[in-house]
Scaffold this motif. Structure first.
Motif, PDB file in Angstrom:
ATOM      1  N   ARG A   1    -100.461  48.806  62.953  1.00  0.00           N
ATOM      2  CA  ARG A   1    -101.380  47.758  62.728  1.00  0.00           C
ATOM      3  C   ARG A   1    -100.958  46.365  62.556  1.00  0.00           C
ATOM      4  NH1 ARG A   1    -102.272  47.575  56.106  1.00  0.00           N
ATOM      5  NH2 ARG A   1    -100.049  48.354  55.702  1.00  0.00           N
ATOM      6  N   ALA A   2    -101.970  45.495  62.691  1.00  0.00           N
ATOM      7  CA  ALA A   2    -101.746  44.035  62.763  1.00  0.00           C
ATOM      8  C   ALA A   2    -102.204  43.394  61.574  1.00  0.00           C
ATOM      9  CB  ALA A   2    -102.131  43.396  64.007  1.00  0.00           C
ATOM     10  N   LEU A   3    -101.404  42.827  60.565  1.00  0.00           N
ATOM     11  CA  LEU A   3    -101.822  42.168  59.229  1.00  0.00           C
ATOM     12  C   LEU A   3    -102.421  40.612  59.510  1.00  0.00           C
ATOM     13  CD1 LEU A   3     -98.977  43.207  57.174  1.00  0.00           C
ATOM     14  CD2 LEU A   3    -101.081  44.342  57.232  1.00  0.00           C
ATOM     15  N   PHE A   4    -103.473  40.481  59.105  1.00  0.00           N
ATOM     16  CA  PHE A   4    -104.119  39.102  59.031  1.00  0.00           C
ATOM     17  C   PHE A   4    -104.259  38.439  60.475  1.00  0.00           C
ATOM     18  CE2 PHE A   4    -101.574  39.109  55.238  1.00  0.00           C
ATOM     19  CZ  PHE A   4    -102.446  39.046  54.188  1.00  0.00           C
ATOM     20  N   ASN A   5    -104.870  39.180  61.417  1.00  0.00           N
ATOM     21  CA  ASN A   5    -105.307  39.106  62.855  1.00  0.00           C
ATOM     22  C   ASN A   5    -104.160  38.500  63.538  1.00  0.00           C
ATOM     23  OD1 ASN A   5    -107.872  39.539  61.684  1.00  0.00           O
ATOM     24  ND2 ASN A   5    -108.301  37.335  61.591  1.00  0.00           N
ATOM     25  N   ALA A   6    -103.057  39.171  63.246  1.00  0.00           N
ATOM     26  CA  ALA A   6    -101.712  38.490  63.915  1.00  0.00           C
ATOM     27  C   ALA A   6    -101.595  38.991  65.410  1.00  0.00           C
ATOM     28  CB  ALA A   6    -100.480  38.905  63.259  1.00  0.00           C
ATOM     29  N   ASP A   7    -101.085  37.987  66.061  1.00  0.00           N
ATOM     30  CA  ASP A   7    -100.760  38.644  67.400  1.00  0.00           C
ATOM     31  C   ASP A   7     -99.760  39.207  67.736  1.00  0.00           C
ATOM     32  OD1 ASP A   7    -101.183  38.387  70.268  1.00  0.00           O
ATOM     33  OD2 ASP A   7    -100.202  36.505  70.569  1.00  0.00           O
ATOM     34  N   CYS A   8     -99.592  40.608  67.863  1.00  0.00           N
ATOM     35  CA  CYS A   8     -98.465  41.282  67.782  1.00  0.00           C
ATOM     36  C   CYS A   8     -98.108  42.104  69.150  1.00  0.00           C
ATOM     37  CB  CYS A   8     -98.893  42.753  66.992  1.00  0.00           C
ATOM     38  SG  CYS A   8     -99.040  42.085  65.270  1.00  0.00           S
ATOM     39  N   GLN A   9     -97.066  42.360  69.621  1.00  0.00           N
ATOM     40  CA  GLN A   9     -96.689  43.304  70.681  1.00  0.00           C
ATOM     41  C   GLN A   9     -96.890  44.490  70.494  1.00  0.00           C
ATOM     42  OE1 GLN A   9     -92.563  42.423  71.507  1.00  0.00           O
ATOM     43  NE2 GLN A   9     -92.858  40.266  70.887  1.00  0.00           N
ATOM     44  N   SER A  10     -97.506  45.460  71.714  1.00  0.00           N
ATOM     45  CA  SER A  10     -97.594  46.682  71.153  1.00  0.00           C
ATOM     46  C   SER A  10     -96.550  47.387  71.192  1.00  0.00           C
ATOM     47  CB  SER A  10     -98.424  47.210  72.727  1.00  0.00           C
ATOM     48  OG  SER A  10     -97.498  46.952  73.918  1.00  0.00           O
ATOM     49  N   THR A  11     -95.290  47.106  71.808  1.00  0.00           N
ATOM     50  CA  THR A  11     -93.907  47.788  71.527  1.00  0.00           C
ATOM     51  C   THR A  11     -92.954  46.947  71.162  1.00  0.00           C
ATOM     52  OG1 THR A  11     -93.473  48.193  73.840  1.00  0.00           O
ATOM     53  CG2 THR A  11     -94.676  49.759  72.815  1.00  0.00           C
ATOM     54  N   VAL A  12     -91.890  47.006  70.221  1.00  0.00           N
ATOM     55  CA  VAL A  12     -90.882  46.288  70.118  1.00  0.00           C
ATOM     56  C   VAL A  12     -89.519  47.131  70.096  1.00  0.00           C
ATOM     57  CG1 VAL A  12     -92.173  44.499  68.764  1.00  0.00           C
ATOM     58  CG2 VAL A  12     -91.154  46.387  67.804  1.00  0.00           C
ATOM     59  N   LYS A  13     -88.534  46.358  70.351  1.00  0.00           N
ATOM     60  CA  LYS A  13     -87.151  47.251  70.313  1.00  0.00           C
ATOM     61  C   LYS A  13     -86.272  46.210  69.498  1.00  0.00           C
ATOM     62  CE  LYS A  13     -83.564  48.774  73.266  1.00  0.00           C
ATOM     63  NZ  LYS A  13     -82.967  49.055  74.647  1.00  0.00           N
ATOM     64  N   VAL A  14     -85.715  46.948  68.493  1.00  0.00           N
ATOM     65  CA  VAL A  14     -84.823  46.257  67.476  1.00  0.00           C
ATOM     66  C   VAL A  14     -83.445  46.943  67.490  1.00  0.00           C
ATOM     67  CG1 VAL A  14     -86.581  45.560  65.883  1.00  0.00           C
ATOM     68  CG2 VAL A  14     -85.605  47.850  65.743  1.00  0.00           C
ATOM     69  N   SER A  15     -82.730  46.289  67.174  1.00  0.00           N
ATOM     70  CA  SER A  15     -81.137  46.759  67.302  1.00  0.00           C
ATOM     71  C   SER A  15     -80.325  46.280  66.023  1.00  0.00           C
ATOM     72  CB  SER A  15     -80.289  46.346  68.486  1.00  0.00           C
ATOM     73  OG  SER A  15     -80.174  44.743  68.573  1.00  0.00           O
ATOM     74  N   LYS A  16     -79.348  46.973  65.625  1.00  0.00           N
ATOM     75  CA  LYS A  16     -78.487  46.685  64.534  1.00  0.00           C
ATOM     76  C   LYS A  16     -76.947  46.996  64.788  1.00  0.00           C
ATOM     77  CE  LYS A  16     -78.911  50.995  61.777  1.00  0.00           C
ATOM     78  NZ  LYS A  16     -79.315  51.360  60.400  1.00  0.00           N
ATOM     79  N   PRO A  17     -76.006  46.480  64.081  1.00  0.00           N
ATOM     80  CA  PRO A  17     -74.466  47.133  64.589  1.00  0.00           C
ATOM     81  C   PRO A  17     -74.514  48.296  64.052  1.00  0.00           C
ATOM     82  CG  PRO A  17     -74.754  44.921  63.236  1.00  0.00           C
ATOM     83  CD  PRO A  17     -76.107  45.377  63.192  1.00  0.00           C
ATOM     84  N   CYS A  18     -73.464  48.926  64.675  1.00  0.00           N
ATOM     85  CA  CYS A  18     -72.987  50.401  64.531  1.00  0.00           C
ATOM     86  C   CYS A  18     -72.432  50.553  63.174  1.00  0.00           C
ATOM     87  CB  CYS A  18     -72.182  50.837  65.764  1.00  0.00           C
ATOM     88  SG  CYS A  18     -73.254  51.089  67.305  1.00  0.00           S
ATOM     89  N   SER A  19     -72.514  51.318  62.525  1.00  0.00           N
ATOM     90  CA  SER A  19     -71.778  51.907  61.440  1.00  0.00           C
ATOM     91  C   SER A  19     -70.305  52.118  61.500  1.00  0.00           C
ATOM     92  CB  SER A  19     -72.423  52.850  60.697  1.00  0.00           C
ATOM     93  OG  SER A  19     -71.595  53.243  59.533  1.00  0.00           O
ATOM     94  N   PRO A  20     -69.442  51.630  60.893  1.00  0.00           N
ATOM     95  CA  PRO A  20     -67.914  51.795  61.153  1.00  0.00           C
ATOM     96  C   PRO A  20     -67.527  53.275  60.631  1.00  0.00           C
ATOM     97  CG  PRO A  20     -67.998  50.299  59.437  1.00  0.00           C
ATOM     98  CD  PRO A  20     -69.523  50.601  59.985  1.00  0.00           C
ATOM     99  N   LYS A  21     -68.443  53.682  59.906  1.00  0.00           N
ATOM    100  CA  LYS A  21     -68.122  55.071  59.033  1.00  0.00           C
ATOM    101  C   LYS A  21     -68.608  56.286  60.218  1.00  0.00           C
ATOM    102  CE  LYS A  21     -69.062  53.403  54.484  1.00  0.00           C
ATOM    103  NZ  LYS A  21     -70.066  53.413  53.416  1.00  0.00           N
ATOM    104  N   VAL A  22     -67.885  57.113  59.828  1.00  0.00           N
ATOM    105  CA  VAL A  22     -68.084  58.490  60.774  1.00  0.00           C
ATOM    106  C   VAL A  22     -68.624  59.634  59.873  1.00  0.00           C
ATOM    107  CG1 VAL A  22     -67.269  60.284  62.046  1.00  0.00           C
ATOM    108  CG2 VAL A  22     -66.084  57.956  62.171  1.00  0.00           C
ATOM    109  N   LYS A  23     -69.873  60.020  60.079  1.00  0.00           N
ATOM    110  CA  LYS A  23     -70.555  60.998  59.229  1.00  0.00           C
ATOM    111  C   LYS A  23     -69.940  62.216  59.388  1.00  0.00           C
ATOM    112  CE  LYS A  23     -74.764  58.635  59.004  1.00  0.00           C
ATOM    113  NZ  LYS A  23     -76.356  58.766  59.112  1.00  0.00           N
ATOM    114  N   LYS A  24     -69.834  62.908  58.321  1.00  0.00           N
ATOM    115  CA  LYS A  24     -69.353  64.316  58.315  1.00  0.00           C
ATOM    116  C   LYS A  24     -70.349  65.346  58.037  1.00  0.00           C
ATOM    117  CE  LYS A  24     -64.816  63.183  56.154  1.00  0.00           C
ATOM    118  NZ  LYS A  24     -63.930  63.186  54.941  1.00  0.00           N
TER     119      LYS A  24
END
Length: 147
Positions: free
Chosen positions: A116-139
Protein backbone atom coordinates in the motif's frame (compact mmCIF):
# COMPACT_ATOMS: atom_id res chain seq x y z
CA UNK A 1 -28.09 1.72 60.36
CA UNK A 2 -30.20 2.74 57.40
CA UNK A 3 -28.90 6.32 57.60
CA UNK A 4 -25.27 5.08 57.57
CA UNK A 5 -25.99 2.92 54.51
CA UNK A 6 -27.53 5.91 52.63
CA UNK A 7 -24.54 8.14 53.44
CA UNK A 8 -22.12 5.45 52.26
CA UNK A 9 -24.11 4.97 49.05
CA UNK A 10 -24.15 8.73 48.33
CA UNK A 11 -20.41 8.96 49.00
CA UNK A 12 -19.74 6.07 46.61
CA UNK A 13 -21.89 7.70 43.93
CA UNK A 14 -20.08 11.03 44.31
CA UNK A 15 -16.66 9.37 44.01
CA UNK A 16 -17.75 7.45 40.91
CA UNK A 17 -19.03 10.61 39.21
CA UNK A 18 -15.87 12.54 40.07
CA UNK A 19 -13.65 9.77 38.68
CA UNK A 20 -15.70 9.61 35.45
CA UNK A 21 -15.52 13.39 34.98
CA UNK A 22 -11.76 13.30 35.55
CA UNK A 23 -11.35 10.51 32.99
CA UNK A 24 -13.36 12.45 30.37
CA UNK A 25 -11.39 15.65 30.87
CA UNK A 26 -8.06 13.82 30.42
CA UNK A 27 -9.20 12.29 27.13
CA UNK A 28 -10.22 15.60 25.53
CA UNK A 29 -7.25 17.87 26.09
CA UNK A 30 -6.40 20.28 23.28
CA UNK A 31 -3.61 19.37 20.86
CA UNK A 32 -4.09 15.64 21.11
CA UNK A 33 -2.63 13.12 18.69
CA UNK A 34 -5.60 13.19 16.32
CA UNK A 35 -5.74 16.99 16.26
CA UNK A 36 -2.19 17.47 14.98
CA UNK A 37 -2.23 14.61 12.45
CA UNK A 38 -5.20 15.91 10.44
CA UNK A 39 -5.37 19.06 8.37
CA UNK A 40 -7.86 21.63 9.67
CA UNK A 41 -9.43 22.04 6.22
CA UNK A 42 -12.73 20.58 5.05
CA UNK A 43 -11.11 18.49 2.29
CA UNK A 44 -11.38 14.74 1.96
CA UNK A 45 -8.15 12.71 2.04
CA UNK A 46 -8.56 12.04 -1.70
CA UNK A 47 -8.54 15.78 -2.44
CA UNK A 48 -5.53 16.48 -0.24
CA UNK A 49 -1.99 16.35 -1.63
CA UNK A 50 0.62 15.26 0.92
CA UNK A 51 4.30 16.21 0.80
CA UNK A 52 7.22 14.06 1.86
CA UNK A 53 7.76 13.55 5.58
CA UNK A 54 10.77 15.57 6.79
CA UNK A 55 12.17 14.35 10.14
CA UNK A 56 13.03 16.94 12.79
CA UNK A 57 16.39 15.34 13.65
CA UNK A 58 18.49 12.98 11.52
CA UNK A 59 17.07 10.58 8.93
CA UNK A 60 14.19 9.08 10.90
CA UNK A 61 11.75 9.71 13.74
CA UNK A 62 9.08 12.36 14.32
CA UNK A 63 8.72 15.06 11.68
CA UNK A 64 6.36 17.23 9.64
CA UNK A 65 4.79 17.04 6.18
CA UNK A 66 2.75 19.52 4.10
CA UNK A 67 -0.93 18.77 3.44
CA UNK A 68 -2.28 20.97 0.62
CA UNK A 69 -5.89 21.33 -0.49
CA UNK A 70 -7.65 24.19 -2.29
CA UNK A 71 -4.91 26.84 -1.84
CA UNK A 72 -4.58 25.96 1.85
CA UNK A 73 -1.46 24.27 3.24
CA UNK A 74 -1.17 22.78 6.73
CA UNK A 75 1.80 21.20 8.49
CA UNK A 76 0.88 17.82 9.97
CA UNK A 77 2.96 15.46 12.07
CA UNK A 78 4.38 12.28 10.63
CA UNK A 79 6.93 9.64 11.54
CA UNK A 80 9.59 7.85 9.52
CA UNK A 81 10.44 4.49 11.08
CA UNK A 82 14.17 4.16 11.62
CA UNK A 83 14.33 0.78 9.86
CA UNK A 84 12.88 2.12 6.56
CA UNK A 85 14.89 3.52 3.67
CA UNK A 86 14.28 7.23 2.95
CA UNK A 87 13.20 6.78 -0.68
CA UNK A 88 10.47 4.22 0.14
CA UNK A 89 9.31 5.60 3.51
CA UNK A 90 5.72 6.36 2.38
CA UNK A 91 5.33 3.00 0.65
CA UNK A 92 4.80 -0.35 2.37
CA UNK A 93 6.16 -3.49 0.72
CA UNK A 94 5.93 -7.24 1.29
CA UNK A 95 9.46 -8.63 1.14
CA UNK A 96 10.65 -12.12 0.34
CA UNK A 97 13.52 -13.90 2.10
CA UNK A 98 17.08 -12.58 1.93
CA UNK A 99 19.18 -14.04 -0.87
CA UNK A 100 22.58 -15.60 -0.46
CA UNK A 101 25.66 -13.49 0.17
CA UNK A 102 27.42 -12.19 -2.95
CA UNK A 103 31.14 -12.57 -2.33
CA UNK A 104 32.16 -9.79 -4.73
CA UNK A 105 30.14 -7.07 -2.98
CA UNK A 106 29.71 -8.76 0.44
CA UNK A 107 25.99 -7.90 0.35
CA UNK A 108 22.75 -9.82 0.25
CA UNK A 109 19.52 -8.52 -1.23
CA UNK A 110 15.80 -9.17 -1.43
CA UNK A 111 12.91 -7.73 -3.39
CA UNK A 112 9.51 -6.53 -2.26
CA UNK A 113 6.15 -5.93 -3.91
CA UNK A 114 3.96 -2.94 -3.07
CA UNK A 115 1.30 -3.58 -0.38
CA UNK A 116 0.00 0.00 0.00
CA UNK A 117 0.98 3.61 -0.54
CA UNK A 118 0.60 6.06 2.35
CA UNK A 119 -0.60 9.65 1.80
CA UNK A 120 -1.08 9.30 -1.99
CA UNK A 121 2.64 8.62 -2.40
CA UNK A 122 4.17 7.83 -5.79
CA UNK A 123 5.50 4.29 -5.22
CA UNK A 124 7.32 1.75 -7.35
CA UNK A 125 5.52 -1.56 -7.80
CA UNK A 126 8.65 -3.54 -6.85
CA UNK A 127 11.84 -2.54 -5.02
CA UNK A 128 15.12 -4.24 -4.28
CA UNK A 129 17.02 -3.58 -1.05
CA UNK A 130 20.39 -4.85 0.06
CA UNK A 131 22.46 -4.97 3.22
CA UNK A 132 25.93 -6.12 4.21
CA UNK A 133 26.37 -9.83 4.88
CA UNK A 134 26.65 -10.91 8.48
CA UNK A 135 30.17 -11.93 9.53
CA UNK A 136 28.70 -14.52 11.91
CA UNK A 137 28.14 -18.07 10.74
CA UNK A 138 24.86 -19.50 11.94
CA UNK A 139 25.00 -22.90 13.59
CA UNK A 140 22.32 -25.51 13.12
CA UNK A 141 20.71 -27.21 16.08
CA UNK A 142 22.71 -30.41 15.59
CA UNK A 143 26.10 -28.68 15.85
CA UNK A 144 27.89 -28.98 19.19
CA UNK A 145 30.58 -26.77 20.67
CA UNK A 146 34.06 -28.24 20.44
CA UNK A 147 36.28 -27.39 23.41
Amino acid sequence: MRRLFCVALLLLLALTLAAEANKRSKGHRGGGKHDKSRPASECTPAETQYGKCVPEHGDCGEGLRDATCKDHTDKISCKIPCNWKKDISDCKYKFGPWGSCEAATNTKSRSGTLKRALFNADCQSTVKVSKPCSPKVKKTRGDKKSN
